[in-house]
Design an enzyme around this catalytic site. Structure first.
Site, PDB file in Angstrom:
ATOM      1  N   ASP A  37      21.309 167.450  76.906  1.00  0.00           N
ATOM      2  CA  ASP A  37      22.005 168.418  76.045  1.00  0.00           C
ATOM      3  C   ASP A  37      22.584 169.511  76.933  1.00  0.00           C
ATOM      4  O   ASP A  37      22.192 169.657  78.089  1.00  0.00           O
ATOM      5  CB  ASP A  37      21.033 169.037  75.026  1.00  0.00           C
ATOM      6  N   ASP A  58      26.646 168.020  80.358  1.00  0.00           N
ATOM      7  CA  ASP A  58      27.801 168.146  79.478  1.00  0.00           C
ATOM      8  C   ASP A  58      28.389 166.740  79.396  1.00  0.00           C
ATOM      9  O   ASP A  58      28.922 166.223  80.388  1.00  0.00           O
ATOM     10  CB  ASP A  58      28.805 169.135  80.083  1.00  0.00           C
ATOM     11  N   VAL A  59      28.310 166.127  78.235  1.00  0.00           N
ATOM     12  CA  VAL A  59      28.699 164.713  78.119  1.00  0.00           C
ATOM     13  C   VAL A  59      30.202 164.482  78.288  1.00  0.00           C
ATOM     14  O   VAL A  59      30.634 163.347  78.394  1.00  0.00           O
ATOM     15  CB  VAL A  59      28.228 164.100  76.773  1.00  0.00           C
ATOM     16  N   ASN A  85      25.217 160.502  71.104  1.00  0.00           N
ATOM     17  CA  ASN A  85      25.191 161.191  69.824  1.00  0.00           C
ATOM     18  C   ASN A  85      25.797 162.590  69.845  1.00  0.00           C
ATOM     19  O   ASN A  85      26.201 163.102  68.806  1.00  0.00           O
ATOM     20  CB  ASN A  85      23.715 161.248  69.380  1.00  0.00           C
ATOM     21  N   TYR A 153      38.313 165.941  64.648  1.00  0.00           N
ATOM     22  CA  TYR A 153      36.996 165.335  64.457  1.00  0.00           C
ATOM     23  C   TYR A 153      37.143 163.935  63.864  1.00  0.00           C
ATOM     24  O   TYR A 153      36.584 162.957  64.367  1.00  0.00           O
ATOM     25  CB  TYR A 153      36.162 166.224  63.526  1.00  0.00           C
ATOM     26  N   LYS A 157      36.245 160.303  65.636  1.00  0.00           N
ATOM     27  CA  LYS A 157      35.225 159.381  65.124  1.00  0.00           C
ATOM     28  C   LYS A 157      35.834 157.998  64.849  1.00  0.00           C
ATOM     29  O   LYS A 157      35.173 156.975  65.019  1.00  0.00           O
ATOM     30  CB  LYS A 157      34.570 159.962  63.864  1.00  0.00           C
ATOM     31  N   THR A 188      22.079 169.421  58.632  1.00  0.00           N
ATOM     32  CA  THR A 188      21.743 169.879  59.988  1.00  0.00           C
ATOM     33  C   THR A 188      22.418 171.230  60.228  1.00  0.00           C
ATOM     34  O   THR A 188      23.278 171.635  59.441  1.00  0.00           O
ATOM     35  CB  THR A 188      22.271 168.905  61.063  1.00  0.00           C
TER      36      THR A 188
HETATM   37  N1  NAD Z   1      25.649 166.586  60.512  1.00  0.00           N
HETATM   38  C1  NAD Z   1      26.419 165.729  59.855  1.00  0.00           C
HETATM   39  O1  NAD Z   1      26.618 165.836  58.665  1.00  0.00           O
HETATM   40  C2  NAD Z   1      27.029 164.573  60.575  1.00  0.00           C
HETATM   41  C3  NAD Z   1      27.648 163.554  59.845  1.00  0.00           C
HETATM   42  C4  NAD Z   1      28.223 162.467  60.502  1.00  0.00           C
HETATM   43  C5  NAD Z   1      28.178 162.430  61.895  1.00  0.00           C
HETATM   44  N2  NAD Z   1      27.580 163.449  62.578  1.00  0.00           N
HETATM   45  C6  NAD Z   1      27.576 163.357  64.042  1.00  0.00           C
HETATM   46  O2  NAD Z   1      26.227 163.277  64.489  1.00  0.00           O
HETATM   47  C7  NAD Z   1      26.132 163.805  65.811  1.00  0.00           C
HETATM   48  C8  NAD Z   1      25.044 164.835  65.858  1.00  0.00           C
HETATM   49  O3  NAD Z   1      25.358 165.861  64.952  1.00  0.00           O
HETATM   50  P1  NAD Z   1      24.298 166.933  64.436  1.00  0.00           P
HETATM   51  O4  NAD Z   1      24.656 167.220  63.040  1.00  0.00           O
HETATM   52  O5  NAD Z   1      22.920 166.529  64.779  1.00  0.00           O
HETATM   53  O6  NAD Z   1      24.780 168.197  65.324  1.00  0.00           O
HETATM   54  P2  NAD Z   1      23.970 169.420  65.957  1.00  0.00           P
HETATM   55  O7  NAD Z   1      24.966 170.487  66.233  1.00  0.00           O
HETATM   56  O8  NAD Z   1      22.776 169.737  65.147  1.00  0.00           O
HETATM   57  O9  NAD Z   1      23.498 168.804  67.353  1.00  0.00           O
HETATM   58  C9  NAD Z   1      24.429 168.438  68.322  1.00  0.00           C
HETATM   59  C10 NAD Z   1      23.815 168.648  69.702  1.00  0.00           C
HETATM   60  O10 NAD Z   1      24.799 168.266  70.676  1.00  0.00           O
HETATM   61  C11 NAD Z   1      24.785 169.227  71.706  1.00  0.00           C
HETATM   62  N3  NAD Z   1      26.081 169.222  72.388  1.00  0.00           N
HETATM   63  C12 NAD Z   1      27.263 169.721  71.935  1.00  0.00           C
HETATM   64  N4  NAD Z   1      28.219 169.548  72.857  1.00  0.00           N
HETATM   65  C13 NAD Z   1      27.643 168.929  73.914  1.00  0.00           C
HETATM   66  C14 NAD Z   1      28.110 168.495  75.177  1.00  0.00           C
HETATM   67  N5  NAD Z   1      29.393 168.673  75.556  1.00  0.00           N
HETATM   68  N6  NAD Z   1      27.250 167.892  76.024  1.00  0.00           N
HETATM   69  C15 NAD Z   1      25.946 167.721  75.661  1.00  0.00           C
HETATM   70  N7  NAD Z   1      25.442 168.115  74.482  1.00  0.00           N
HETATM   71  C16 NAD Z   1      26.275 168.723  73.620  1.00  0.00           C
HETATM   72  C17 NAD Z   1      24.463 170.540  71.033  1.00  0.00           C
HETATM   73  O11 NAD Z   1      23.955 171.493  71.959  1.00  0.00           O
HETATM   74  C18 NAD Z   1      23.442 170.104  69.982  1.00  0.00           C
HETATM   75  O12 NAD Z   1      22.108 170.176  70.478  1.00  0.00           O
HETATM   76  C19 NAD Z   1      27.515 164.347  66.152  1.00  0.00           C
HETATM   77  O13 NAD Z   1      28.225 163.387  66.889  1.00  0.00           O
HETATM   78  C20 NAD Z   1      28.153 164.537  64.784  1.00  0.00           C
HETATM   79  O14 NAD Z   1      29.553 164.481  64.837  1.00  0.00           O
HETATM   80  C21 NAD Z   1      26.999 164.505  61.964  1.00  0.00           C
END
Ligand code: NAD
Length: 254
Positions: A37, A58-59, A85, A153, A157, A188
Site C-alpha cells: 500500500d 505505489d502500484v 486491488n 474510473y 475498470k 468502504t
Molecule cells: N468500494 C466500492 O464500492 C468498490 C466497488 C467496486 C470496485 N471497487 C474497487 O475495489 C478496490 C478497493 O477499493 P476499496 O473500496 O477497498 O478502497 P479503499 O480506498 O478503502 O482502499 C484502497 C487502498 O488502496 C491504496 N492505494 C491507493 N492508491 C494506491 C497506489 N497508487 N499504490 C498502492 N496503494 C494505493 C489506499 O491507500 C487504500 O489503502 C479498488 O480498485 C476499487 O476501485 C470498490
C-alpha cells in the site's frame, strides 16, 4: 477453511477496505501474506494484525511493483496469488464534461496501468512455478453504465476487465488463472466519503440493488478467497460479479 495453506499471496491496496478484509480472510485460510500500500502507517498496522509482511509500494510505479513481487519471492520462495486491488475514485473524476486531463490520467495510472504492471511482473514467477491465481479488481461499472458518472474510473475498470480476460485466455495452458472481480458498491471508506458529500447520489445507486444494501467488504473478500483457491480451478478469464444482483436487475423489489 484452510484452502490457502502456505500459499504466498500479494495484496495491493491492503491497508483498508476490500484489501484489508481480504488480507484477514486469506490469513484465516492459511496464506503467507505480503501487503502492499501507499499508506505506511495503516499498511504496517494491517500487516501486524494478519502476521504478514508490509511493502510500501505505489502500484503505478514499475520499480515499486517489481520490488513488491521480488520481496514476496525472496521472503517466502514463491508467488502463488496476486490480488491486484489498489484503486482510487477521486472527486475530480466526474462527468466527462468537467473531468480534466489531470484527473483522467491519475485514475488511469492507479487503476489500470497498475494492473498492467502487476500482471506483467507477477506472471513470470507463476510461469516458472507452472501455477498461479491472479485476481484483478474491476467493478460492476465495467459492465454497465451509470448516469452519476465517474468517467475515468469507469473506463479504467472496463480496461481491467478486458485485459484480465485476455490474460486469462493467454496463460490458461500454463496453469495461471486470471479473473476479474467485479464488486457492486461496497460499504468502504472510499464509497462512504463519496456519498457523505452527496446523499442523493447514494440513494440513486442504492435503489438499484436487488439485495437492498451495499456489500460488506468481508463478502467481497469471501469471493476473492474462492477465486484464489483451488475451489475455482475451472474458473478463468471470468467476469466475476459480486454485485447483489445489480447487473441482473430491471425493476427491484420495494
Ligand atoms: N468500494 C466500492 O464500492 C468498490 C466497488 C467496486 C470496485 N471497487 C474497487 O475495489 C478496490 C478497493 O477499493 P476499496 O473500496 O477497498 O478502497 P479503499 O480506498 O478503502 O482502499 C484502497 C487502498 O488502496 C491504496 N492505494 C491507493 N492508491 C494506491 C497506489 N497508487 N499504490 C498502492 N496503494 C494505493 C489506499 O491507500 C487504500 O489503502 C479498488 O480498485 C476499487 O476501485 C470498490
Amino acid at each position: 477453511m484452510q484452502r490457502l495453506q502456505d500459499r504466498v499471496a500479494v495484496i495491493t491496496g491492503a491497508a483498508g477496505g476490500i484489501g484489508l478484509a481480504t488480507a484477514r480472510r486469506f490469513a484465516q485460510e492459511g496464506a503467507k501474506l505480503v501487503l502492499a500500500d501507499l499508506d505506511e502507517d495503516a499498511g504496517r498496522r494491517a500487516a501486524e494484525e494478519v502476521g504478514g509482511l508490509f511493502v510500501r509500494a505505489d502500484v503505478a510505479q514499475e520499480d515499486d511493483v517489481v520490488r513488491m513481487f521480488a520481496t514476496a519471492h525472496d521472503e517466502f520462495g514463491s508467488v502463488d496469488i496476486a490480488f491486484n486491488n489498489a484503486g482510487i475514485s477521486p472527486a475530480d473524476d466526474d462527468s466527462i464534461l468537467t473531468t480534466g486531463m489531470d484527473a483522467w490520467r491519475r485514475v488511469q495510472e492507479v487503476n489500470l496501468t497498475s494492473v498492467y504492471l502487476c500482471c506483467k511482473h507477477v506472471i513470470p514467477y507463476m510461469r516458472r512455478q507452472g501455477k498461479g491465481s491472479i485476481i484483478n479488481t474491476a467493478s460492476f461499472v465495467a459492465v454497465m453504465g451509470s448516469a452519476t458518472s465517474q468517467i475515468s474510473y469507469t473506463a479504467s475498470k472496463g480496461g481491467v476487465l478486458a485485459m484480465t480476460r485476455e490474460l486469462g485466455v493467454q496463460f490458461a495452458r500454463e496453469g495461471i488463472r486470471v479473473n476479474a472481480l467485479c464488486p457492486g458498491p461496497v460499504d468502504t471508506p472510499l464509497l462512504r466519503e463519496l456519498f457523505a458529500k452527496d446523499p442523493e447520489r447514494a440513494q440513486r445507486r442504492l435503489v438499484h440493488v436487488p439485495l437492498g444494501r451495499f456489500a460488506r467488504a468481508e463478502e467481497i473478500a469471501a469471493a476473492v478467497a474462492f477465486l484464489a483457491s483451488d475451489d475455482a480451478s475451472f474458473v478463468t478469464a471470468a467476469e466475476f460479479l459480486v454485485d447483489g444482483g445489480i447487473s441482473g436487475a430491471y425493476v427491484t423489489p420495494l
